[in-house]
Design a protein around this motif. Structure first.
Motif, PDB file in Angstrom:
ATOM      1  N   ARG A  78     -26.912  57.951  -9.968  1.00 48.05           N
ATOM      2  CA  ARG A  78     -26.544  59.345 -10.230  1.00 48.05           C
ATOM      3  C   ARG A  78     -27.718  60.144 -10.776  1.00 48.05           C
ATOM      4  NH1 ARG A  78     -20.725  58.872 -12.828  1.00 48.05           N
ATOM      5  NH2 ARG A  78     -19.584  58.449 -10.926  1.00 48.05           N
ATOM      6  N   THR A  79     -28.689  59.444 -11.383  1.00 49.64           N
ATOM      7  CA  THR A  79     -29.843  60.136 -11.926  1.00 49.64           C
ATOM      8  C   THR A  79     -30.741  60.544 -10.769  1.00 49.64           C
ATOM      9  OG1 THR A  79     -29.719  58.790 -13.889  1.00 49.64           O
ATOM     10  CG2 THR A  79     -31.790  59.925 -13.506  1.00 49.64           C
ATOM     11  N   LYS A  96     -28.510  64.853 -13.423  1.00 47.47           N
ATOM     12  CA  LYS A  96     -27.453  64.106 -12.743  1.00 47.47           C
ATOM     13  C   LYS A  96     -26.564  65.055 -11.962  1.00 47.47           C
ATOM     14  CE  LYS A  96     -26.838  61.242 -16.781  1.00 47.47           C
ATOM     15  NZ  LYS A  96     -26.868  59.869 -16.368  1.00 47.47           N
TER      16      LYS A  96
END
Ligand SMILES: [Zn+2]
Ligand SMILES: [Zn+2]
Length: 306
Positions: free
Chosen positions: A222-223, A235
């Motif tokens: 997600r980063t 994110k």
């Protein structure tokens, strides 16, 4: 089962009419006579090197006439007999490279499961669907997602039996044997229970470790970059209020840096960075292919095309 009704269908869409044809041709071909094909394979030896060529011809067309979807190559049969001596007319050396096997698509993956004796006719398509639904695989041809790799890695490390093909295959075999009347149902269920309880107990013991590995992977996937104002992690976030997705900073609420994302199905953050401001580029599906855009609405790149 297919029951011919004798009714001629009205106007059909292109794909409907293709499907209709397939069913009709298939139905007819089942009732026609077998096809006969003659094949010949010639092996010859030149200075201890073996060379092979093949040919085939259809002798009786049979059902082939009713089923236009199969093509038989009618290469002329090589006119040689066992023990014939052949003349070498020309020698040519060709350099070729092997290509990697193609990626699976849903259909070829189902075939592979069948080949490996995993699942049953009734469950294989469902297995592949589940992989898509849970986000372990994506696209067509299929790619394994970060999460998919993570689940396999974590299970391999902590409870390898869960991903063992042998375990699954063994169960399928026993079910098959029950069906054939060779094994007793109660016995098999008891055996399976013992095995599964053992596996799940160990899974339960390692639950936290497995969870940690997975959340780390999800976190990592997600980063998407570094926040330019505070150095935090950028994110993809979904707003609880508006249900819209956008890019936010991990140090929220201290840092309120955020970038809007197009609310469109298939929008992905690419792994490329904007050549002008260094922020991630978002990949947006268009009618033809995808385009890359900087996530920063104030970026200079918005005025020129990338
Ligand atoms: Zn920040
Ligand atoms: Zn930019």
């Amino acid at each position: 089962a297919i029951f011919p009704t004798g009714e001629i269908p009205g106007k059909l869409r292109k794909d409907e009419s293709k499907l209709y044809d397939l069913i009709v041709f298939r139905f007819f071909s089942v009732f026609s006579s077998p096809a006969k094909i003659r094949k010949k394979k010639v092996e010859c030896v030149l200075k201890n090197e073996k060379f092979i060529f093949k040919g085939s011809e259809v002798i009786e067309r049979g059902w082939i006439d009713f089923y236009p979807y199969v093509k038989f190559e009618n290469g002329a049969l090589p006119n040689v007999k066992m023990g014939d001596k052949l003349n070498v007319i020309e020698l040519k050396a060709e350099e070729k490279e092997t290509s990697p096997p193609p990626r699976f698509n849903p259909a070829s993956l189902v075939k592979e499961l069948e080949k490996r004796n995993l699942g049953t006719k009734a469950t294989r398509a469902e297995i592949v669907d589940t992989l898509y639904r849970r986000g372990y695989i994506e696209g067509n041809p299929i790619r394994v997602t970060e999460l998919g790799f993570g689940v396999i890695e974590a299970l391999k490390k902590y409870v390898p039996e869960i991903i063992s093909e042998n375990l699954t295959r063994e169960f399928e075999k026993k079910i098959e044997e029950i069906r054939a009347g060779k094994k007793n149902k109660i016995e098999v269920i008891d055996e399976a229970k013992d095995q599964l309880i053992d596996i799940f107990t160990r899974f339960k013991e390692k639950e936290e470790e497995i969870g940690n590995v997975l959340s780390e992977i999800i976190e990592r996937s997600r980063t998407i970059g570094t926040c330019p104002s505070c150095g935090g992690k950028l994110k993809i976030v979904k707003s609880k209020k508006t249900k819209k997705i956008f890019v936010g900073c991990s140090n929220y609420p201290e840092c309120t840096t955020s970038y809007p994302l197009p609310q469109k199905k298939g929008v992905k953050i690419s792994n490329k960075k904007c050549p002008i401001c260094g922020l991630p580029l978002v990949s947006i599906p268009m009618k033809k292919g995808r385009i890359l855009r900087c996530i920063n609405p104030e970026c200079e790149s918005k005025r020129t095309s990338l």
